[in-house]
Each structure stands twice: as structure tokens, then as C-alpha cells.
Motif scaffolding. Structure first.
Motif, PDB file in Angstrom:
ATOM      1  N   GLU A 238      -4.025   3.503   9.083  1.00 58.47           N
ATOM      2  CA  GLU A 238      -5.338   4.061   9.494  1.00 58.47           C
ATOM      3  C   GLU A 238      -6.388   3.806   8.419  1.00 58.47           C
ATOM      4  N   ILE A 239      -5.948   3.757   7.158  1.00 59.52           N
ATOM      5  CA  ILE A 239      -6.902   3.529   6.057  1.00 59.52           C
ATOM      6  C   ILE A 239      -7.454   2.103   6.158  1.00 59.52           C
ATOM      7  N   ALA A 240      -6.544   1.143   6.413  1.00 55.03           N
ATOM      8  CA  ALA A 240      -6.983  -0.256   6.540  1.00 55.03           C
ATOM      9  C   ALA A 240      -7.856  -0.431   7.784  1.00 55.03           C
ATOM     10  N   MET A 241      -7.475   0.255   8.875  1.00 56.28           N
ATOM     11  CA  MET A 241      -8.262   0.141  10.105  1.00 56.28           C
ATOM     12  C   MET A 241      -9.686   0.680   9.884  1.00 56.28           C
ATOM     13  N   HIS A 242      -9.794   1.840   9.250  1.00 53.04           N
ATOM     14  CA  HIS A 242     -11.128   2.401   8.997  1.00 53.04           C
ATOM     15  C   HIS A 242     -11.929   1.500   8.057  1.00 53.04           C
ATOM     16  N   GLY A 243     -11.239   0.897   7.092  1.00 48.41           N
ATOM     17  CA  GLY A 243     -11.909  -0.028   6.167  1.00 48.41           C
ATOM     18  C   GLY A 243     -12.495  -1.204   6.931  1.00 48.41           C
TER      19      GLY A 243
END
Ligand SMILES: NC(=O)c1ccc[n+]([C@@H]2O[C@H](COP(=O)([O-])OP(=O)(O)OC[C@H]3O[C@@H](n4cnc5c(N)ncnc54)[C@H](O)[C@@H]3O)[C@@H](O)[C@H]2O)c1
Length: 283
Positions: A238-243
Motif C-alpha cells: 500500500e505504501i508503494a501504491m500510494h507513492g
């Protein structure tokens, strides 16, 4: 500007790591989360990690005990803010939630306190815009796992003062980190490059490559210490997706998260934090 007391908002992977390294360096730390369960998990993570360092002889047993004694856990935002000289936010990567939280933090914090965000990718000036202390607002982008990673990005917002920047640079060095300055655009340096790499790896899985082959190729052929699928599991999908979403918003559609990355986030395949990602961490 003397920093002695550290307040940390969000007791997940990153908040816990920041609490640990700060307390080990001698700072008094208060860490806050919404629920008692999150704080119990955080306590467990910190105790286990410090015990590991002590077991390997990297720190003394007495250092571990005094570090643990310097960390105070609370669910009350006021408590974490009231005495803090530096407040570091490490909550979900969501601009609205960060804005809501910083409005409250500002109301409770001392006027001279520095406010920092550990965001992976959101521009610091944008997060700071809901506060009236842009000169005391900064980005401190710690790396995961915090106790092991030497580097730390320090990001000036549009209004960040030299005094704030200097105090935070000194703080970073005092906790054993080697800080690097990054410019305030979505993703800074590290997430801008790594999120794209991990997103591309997801695309290659969709095309039929096995995650273990992608990782093996990048570790053995490109000398990466960890392949991009393993890295995605460590960081949290989710962190990479939001990034990627933040970068797509600011730089164009070429940065859009791959549909399979979104699907995996919706399915809860976040990686180590949920026990399952490209690899299984439940065993
Ligand atoms: N995971 C990484 O590798 C990594 C690396 C660098 C930066 N970051 C950034 O650090 C931040 C936290 O990431 P994480 O991986 O630790 O996430 P996480 O999901 O492990 O932890 C987030 C914690 O914040 C808490 N929280 C949510 N809203 C809150 C609120 N309003 N008040 C108090 N607590 C709240 C949650 O309960 C949770 O415990 C994000 O902004 C992320 O982008 C993550």
C-alpha cells in the motif's frame, strides 16, 4: 535549538523503529497510536529488536533496558505533543488523515516545537500547508527497517528555516544516521526511484515472471541486496501504491500504479505486515 524530547505519532513499523533508535540514543520518547493493541504490538517489536541487538553483542543489556525505560506509550495525542521538542508523524500514507492529524498536533504542540513527517512520497510543503508554522516543518524520511538502515532523507519544505533544518540534521546524526538532503517533489529521491522499480516488477509478474526469478535476477545480476518483490513485501504494497499515486498526480500517468498492485492491496496482500505478499510470512 535543543532537542531532548521526541514525540512520535503512529506506532506501526516506522514509528516503532524511530522510537527505538531515538530512545537508544538517549532521547525521551512518547509514542502514540489510536488503539492499545497497536501500542502493544509496537512495544513487542521494539523489545524484540533491542533484544536481538543485545543478543548479538551490538549493544549492552543495560543499554537495552535504559532505552526501553525511556519510551512511554499513549493513545492520547495531547500527551505525545505537550513536552515534545520534535514531533515525528508516521501514520497512514494519506494526505487527508495527515492534514487532520497535523491540525490537532499544532494545537497541542509547544510553539517552538519542530513538526516532521515521515511520509514516503507526499510533498512536505503540501502536508505543512494546514499548519501556521511552515518554518518549523520538515520531512524526515526514515528507511525501513529503521534500526538497520543508515540513510535518512531530510526534506526542506518551501518555508523550512535553516535553524529547523540544522536541528534535524544534527538530530539525525545523533541517532547514528547519515542524513542526505532531498528536494521536495513527490517521492523525494528514494521512493521516486524504488516505487517505480517495484511497480515495474509487479507488471512483470502479471506478464508471467515468477517473483523469485525477478528477485534472483536483480540480486545476482544487478547486485541489489534485495530483489524488488521482496522489497515490496518489506515496504508494504500500500505504501508503494500510494507513492505511485502521488507521483502520477504530480508527474503524469506514466507513474500510475499497475492494476495488479492495486488489486493486491485490496486483497490485503501487503507483505510482511499482513503475513502475505509475494511470499508467505506466516510460517
Ligand atoms: N513501510 C515503509 O517501508 C516506510 C518507509 C518510509 C516511510 N514510510 C511512511 O511512514 C508512514 C507509516 O508507515 P508504516 O509502514 O509504519 O505504516 P503502518 O501501517 O505499519 O503504521 C501506521 C500506524 O499509524 C497508526 N495511525 C493511523 N492513523 C493514525 C492517527 N490519526 N493517529 C495516530 N496513529 C494513527 C495506525 O494505527 C498504525 O499503527 C507512512 O507515511 C509511510 O509512507 C513507510
Amino acid at each position: 535549538m535543543a532537542i531532548k524530547n521526541i514525540g512520535i505519532i503512529g506506532a506501526g513499523i516506522m514509528g516503532s523503529g524511530i522510537a527505538q533508535v531515538s530512545a537508544l540514543a538517549g532521547y525521551q520518547v512518547v509514542i502514540q497510536d489510536i488503539t492499545g493493541e497497536a501500542l502493544d504490538r509496537s512495544k513487542e517489536i521494539i523489545e524484540k529488536s533491542l533484544a536481538k541487538f543485545a543478543g548479538k553483542g551490538k549493544i549492552q543489556e543495560s543499554d537495552k533496558d535504559s532505552a526501553l525505560g525511556r519510551i512511554h506509550y499513549t493513545t492520547q495525542l495531547e500527551e505525545v505533543c505537550k513536552d515534545a521538542d520534535l514531533i515525528i508523524e508516521a501514520i497512514f500514507e494519506n494526505l487527508e488523515i495527515k492534514h487532520e492529524t497535523f491540525k490537532k498536533i499544532e494545537a497541542f504542540a509547544k510553539p517552538e516545537a519542530i513538526l516532521a513527517s515521515n511520509t514516503s512520497a507526499l510533498p512536505i510543503t503540501e502536508i505543512a500547508s494546514v499548519t501556521s508554522r511552515g518554518e518549523k516543518f520538515i520531512g524526515l524520511h526514515f528507511m525501513n527497517p529503521v534500526p538497520l538502515m543508515k540513510g535518512l532523507e531530510v526534506i526542506r519544505g518551501q518555508l523550512t528555516s535553516d535553524e529547523t533544518f540544522g536541528a534535524c540534521w544534527d538530530f539525525a546524526e545523533s541517532i547514528g544516521k547519515n542524513p542526505v538532503e532531498a528536494v521536495d517533489f513527490a517521492g523525494f529521491i528514494v521512493s521516486r526511484l524504488l516505487d517505480v522499480l517495484m511497480n515495474e516488477a509487479v507488471k512483470m509478474v502479471q506478464e508471467g515472471n515468477r517473483p523469485e526469478d525477478i528477485d534472483k535476477a536483480m540480486e545476482l545480476c544487478a547486485g541489489h541486496p534485495m530483489g524488488p518483490c521482496k522489497l515490496l513485501d518489506l515496504v508494504g504494497a500500500e505504501i508503494a501504491m500510494h507513492g505511485m499515486e502521488t507521483m502520477a498526480r504530480d508527474f503524469g500517468d506514466g507513474y500510475k500504479p499497475h492494476p495488479l498492485l492495486k488489486k493486491r492491496v485490496l486483497a490485503g496482500l501487503l507483505g510482511r505486515k499482513t503475513g502475505r505478499g509475494f511470499y508467505d510470512y506466516t510460517k
